[in-house]
Design a protein around this motif. Structure first.
Motif, PDB file in Angstrom:
ATOM      1  N   ALA A  16      10.624  18.618  16.345  1.00  0.00           N
ATOM      2  CA  ALA A  16      10.614  19.488  15.161  1.00  0.00           C
ATOM      3  C   ALA A  16      11.650  19.012  14.163  1.00  0.00           C
ATOM      4  N   PRO A  17      11.462  19.384  12.883  1.00  0.00           N
ATOM      5  CA  PRO A  17      12.456  19.026  11.869  1.00  0.00           C
ATOM      6  C   PRO A  17      13.823  19.614  12.205  1.00  0.00           C
ATOM      7  N   ILE A  18      14.864  19.016  11.669  1.00  0.00           N
ATOM      8  CA  ILE A  18      16.208  19.556  11.852  1.00  0.00           C
ATOM      9  C   ILE A  18      16.724  20.042  10.502  1.00  0.00           C
ATOM     10  N   THR A  19      17.641  20.987  10.564  1.00  0.00           N
ATOM     11  CA  THR A  19      18.155  21.626   9.362  1.00  0.00           C
ATOM     12  C   THR A  19      19.637  21.312   9.225  1.00  0.00           C
ATOM     13  N   LEU A  20      20.016  20.836   8.068  1.00  0.00           N
ATOM     14  CA  LEU A  20      21.411  20.460   7.833  1.00  0.00           C
ATOM     15  C   LEU A  20      21.883  20.985   6.489  1.00  0.00           C
TER      16      LEU A  20
ATOM     17  N   PRO B   1      20.506  25.172   3.318  1.00  0.00           N
ATOM     18  CA  PRO B   1      20.301  23.979   4.146  1.00  0.00           C
ATOM     19  C   PRO B   1      18.988  23.286   3.791  1.00  0.00           C
ATOM     20  N   ILE B   2      18.913  22.011   4.093  1.00  0.00           N
ATOM     21  CA  ILE B   2      17.662  21.284   3.890  1.00  0.00           C
ATOM     22  C   ILE B   2      17.102  20.886   5.247  1.00  0.00           C
ATOM     23  N   THR B   3      15.804  20.701   5.281  1.00  0.00           N
ATOM     24  CA  THR B   3      15.106  20.420   6.524  1.00  0.00           C
ATOM     25  C   THR B   3      14.498  19.021   6.444  1.00  0.00           C
ATOM     26  N   LEU B   4      14.774  18.230   7.458  1.00  0.00           N
ATOM     27  CA  LEU B   4      14.273  16.850   7.471  1.00  0.00           C
ATOM     28  C   LEU B   4      13.706  16.515   8.847  1.00  0.00           C
ATOM     29  N   ASP B   5      12.738  15.619   8.861  1.00  0.00           N
ATOM     30  CA  ASP B   5      12.226  15.116  10.134  1.00  0.00           C
ATOM     31  C   ASP B   5      13.342  14.306  10.813  1.00  0.00           C
ATOM     32  N   PRO B   6      13.456  14.368  12.143  1.00  0.00           N
ATOM     33  CA  PRO B   6      14.485  13.549  12.810  1.00  0.00           C
ATOM     34  C   PRO B   6      14.309  12.053  12.540  1.00  0.00           C
TER      35      PRO B   6
END
Lengths: 358, 358
Positions: B54-58, A55-60
């Motif tokens: 917080a960042p989200i993971t997708l 998975p990758i992590t991104l800021d909302p």
């Protein structure tokens, strides 16, 4: 230490079990590794990496979630009977990726370098390329804007990724002509818009039309131009060809039609056979007239997923146009056989379209 | 244990330092908490949570990255002089969110419940609502498709989020009329497309036109209809109004124009003042003629960000239309003052537009 501009490879230590080759739903199973690369306005594209699929992590607030600045590509790796792995005109995909990026104000990638990295990734995942007829390893390069900023403006940072997914045959029970609804309410794309770019927003905007068409018993929609709802553009997410009274026709590229690589290949292949293809505006009225005159011989969609998808029936404003008695046309079959044979190394690649992954 | 359908609140233990109220670039600083909620086809919308930002993971195959199935909203919380916090017609935003979702084949949310959750979030973040004139707390609700699947079809899972960002004044040096380029090449939206929906793809598709306009000295573009490039639609990401020869005009909602909440409020406010607003098709040729006849009195954009953004000049095919000598019109100023006064509780809210967050 690896330079920030050199490809770093981190091998997965926890290999996944490979699925049964025939029962893979499209795009749901992914291989052990992925390719990533970062862009920042000061460093440009950097940090190319092949790492375990994760998975990758991104800021909302990442811009991709808000303003849709993103492009993608779709291509395949094929297994030959003697076990080699071939790519089909991959340079065309990276060329188109950059064209799409230009329209979406995304910085271009180095096309040759991307092909080099992709080749390294496929090399590593070679065992994932299935061998059953009709199967392949689907390749999805894409770029997303990652800057955390709600300003409506091009991002200052991006992520390029390539993920791989083994896919079963598009026609598990053999090629079969489909029923298509001619869409005259919803619009896919228009002159001055993003229709020629492979960008996310072009796809979800079609869901409502596709759902309505399916409910009425059609497999997909045929999009008409957004201005007059008169001229034929694309079928579903494929290009479209007609054989009418011996002549092969396809809509000309007008800025709102995607320049399909299968489309280009079919035109070139037909030309190499001495069969000219006319690229011009084609109205749905003209098609209906040709149908009424009994002159429509074949209709087929073209794309990476299906290669050739024969159309057996077109429904337009309550009028039903049955094509070739719902049977696969001779030319459709010959094009499908030839292109899939080139892709899988069964025939000589006289046009130099395949690239072998060693 | 909290039920999967009850709001769970997890307080941040590591509060951020609040920025100086006047020097916050739009949309780059976020508060301590965010609201999230999940959707799955079997459970529907569930797991509403307020948690630390917080960042989200997708998954890299999450559909948002590939087919752009996403919608958003933009609204603000305002600080009154006596320290209260007001929302401006927030129910309209959730109503529009659901309309956008329908177009994008996204399941609707419970509008009342969302407003309740949002109110809880703002309560918790009350200290983040700035008080300097012109400042506010920007509220960004959005929904993204999260299912990891490359099939071109509506997702089976989604994430709803609300993030908050303190914003400085839109006009730090006071309201100032802008120069606008009338765009006749690029298209924002067209009949049958997604123009009436607040969805990501509608925004990045405008970047190229906006960049070209800015390079030529304009602040933004005025979009014309996608069919004939003749009728006026929106300015940048705002609606547009004209005062011509005493009459107030705005383009009628035609499916490709966003139904702005500021737009609706201005029409209702003007009506309450006994000033009718005509909503109809307005051609750029008609505007040019009115300009040539010296009848254009005021032009202004309307939206949540600026409330009113006066237009001082329109550039159309090399022809320059200066409006009101580049000065703020009387009506523009009065509308701006009235709406901002209602938003910040300075005048009585006779129309019942504000909702106080206790």
């Amino acid at each position: 230490m690896v330079s920030t501009f050199e490809l770093e490879i981190v091998n997965s230590t926890n290999k996944k079990e490979k699925p049964s080759q025939d029962q893979v739903p499209f795009g749901t199973i992914f291989t052990d590794h992925m390719l990533t690369m970062e862009y920042s306005s000061d460093q440009g594209w950097h940090e190319p990496k092949i790492t375990p699929y994760a998975p990758i992590t991104l800021d909302p607030a990442a811009m991709i979630f808000h303003y849709g600045q993103t492009v993608f590509e779709g291509m395949k790796a094929y297994r030959t009977e003697d076990g080699r792995v071939l790519l089909f005109r991959p340079e065309k995909n990276f060329e188109r990726l950059n064209l799409s990026s230009e329209r979406l104000s995304i910085p271009p990638v180095d096309e040759k370098l991307m092909l080099e990295y992709l080749t390294k990734l496929i090399e590593l995942e070679k065992d994932w390329v299935p061998s059953t007829p009709g199967t392949s390893l689907y390749i999805r390069p894409f770029i997303i804007s990652t800057e955390a900023n709600l300003a409506v403006a091009p991002a200052q940072s991006y992520k390029f990724m390539v993920i791989l997914s083994p896919v079963g045959s598009y026609f598990p029970g053999g090629m079969k002509p489909v029923i298509i609804h001619v869409e005259d309410q919803f619009t896919r794309a228009v002159k001055g818009g993003t229709g020629m770019a492979k960008t996310a927003g072009n796809y979800s905007s079609g869901y409502q039309a596709q759902a309505q068409a399916k409910q009425a018993g059609n497999a997909d929609v045929l999009w008409l131009d957004g201005v007059e709802k008169k001229y034929i553009e694309e079928v579903g997410s494929m290009n479209i060809f007609f054989k009418i009274d011996g002549e092969v026709l396809t809509p000309e590229l007008n800025g709102s039609i995607l320049k399909g690589i299968t489309r280009t290949s079919i035109i070139e292949l037909l030309n190499s056979w001495g069969i000219p293809v006319t690229e011009r505006k084609i109205s749905i009225q003209e098609i209906y007239q040709a149908f009424a005159d009994g002159k429509i011989e074949e209709v087929f969609g073209t794309g990476t997923a299906a290669v050739i998808s024969p159309v057996g029936e077109l429904n337009w404003q309550g009028r039903k146009m049955v094509v070739n008695n719902h049977e696969i046309g001779e030319l459709s079959q010959k094009l499908y056989d030839t292109i899939t044979s080139i892709q899988t190394g069964k025939v000589e690649d006289a046009l130099g379209w395949t690239v072998e992954v060693k």
